[in-house]
Design an enzyme around this catalytic site. Structure first.
Site, mmCIF file in Angstrom:
data_model
loop_
_atom_site.group_PDB
_atom_site.id
_atom_site.type_symbol
_atom_site.label_atom_id
_atom_site.label_comp_id
_atom_site.label_asym_id
_atom_site.label_seq_id
_atom_site.Cartn_x
_atom_site.Cartn_y
_atom_site.Cartn_z
ATOM 1 N N CYS A 6 -7.423 -7.099 -1.222
ATOM 2 C CA CYS A 6 -6.536 -8.374 -1.240
ATOM 3 C C CYS A 6 -7.552 -9.504 -1.338
ATOM 4 C CB CYS A 6 -5.895 -8.365 -0.038
ATOM 5 S SG CYS A 6 -4.343 -7.266 -0.036
ATOM 6 N N HIS A 45 0.008 -5.212 -2.059
ATOM 7 C CA HIS A 45 -0.684 -4.395 -1.154
ATOM 8 C C HIS A 45 0.310 -3.154 -0.658
ATOM 9 C CE1 HIS A 45 -3.603 -3.286 2.013
ATOM 10 N NE2 HIS A 45 -2.388 -2.701 2.422
ATOM 11 N N GLY A 92 -9.834 11.047 2.125
ATOM 12 C CA GLY A 92 -11.208 10.537 1.732
ATOM 13 C C GLY A 92 -10.957 9.049 1.432
ATOM 14 N N HIS A 97 -5.903 0.107 0.686
ATOM 15 C CA HIS A 97 -5.084 -0.542 -0.355
ATOM 16 C C HIS A 97 -5.199 0.102 -1.466
ATOM 17 C CE1 HIS A 97 -4.118 -4.453 -2.404
ATOM 18 N NE2 HIS A 97 -3.821 -3.584 -3.313
ATOM 19 N N HIS A 99 -5.546 2.169 -4.649
ATOM 20 C CA HIS A 99 -6.331 2.088 -5.685
ATOM 21 C C HIS A 99 -6.709 3.439 -6.453
ATOM 22 C CE1 HIS A 99 -9.337 3.082 -2.155
ATOM 23 N NE2 HIS A 99 -9.868 3.344 -3.114
#
Length: 116
Positions: A6, A45, A92, A97, A99
């Protein structure tokens, strides 16, 4: 919010941007494991893919479209690439956030072979 991605999205932390639109940002990973190691991150988010509601799931399709665009633009679409999305601590995921890691630029080892 104290989220690393963020802060990158908001320009509080610099990044080496590869792509940006109104929904996502893509930038080079600071600890690459391949010649191309690009992170593709939605601007909204979500802690992980498990936190996306069914009605917002189109963001995943958009991310995959952008990954294809980046692969073509960077010239590794024909040779191939790997897309990784770690989900939760057992998966992992280190930054909470959503991705996607895009790895390319070399022959990547077969994942299953490394798990034996």
């Amino acid at each position: 919010m104290d989220c690393l991605f963020c802060k990158i999205i908001n320009g509080e932390i610099p990044s080496s941007k590869v792509y940006e639109d109104d929904k996502v940002i893509a930038f080079n990973d600071i600890n690459p494991v391949a010649p191309y190691h690009i992170l593709v991150v939605p601007k909204k988010h979500y802690d992980s893919i498990a936190d996306i509601s069914e009605k917002e799931m189109e963001i995943v399709a958009h991310i995959h479209n952008i990954i294809n665009k980046i692969a073509i633009d960077k010239g590794f679409s024909d040779a191939g690439f790997r897309i990784i999305n770690n989900c939760g601590s057992d998966g992992g995921q280190e930054v909470k956030h959503l991705h996607y890691h895009v790895l390319a630029g070399k022959k990547l080892p077969n994942y299953e072979a490394n798990q034996k």
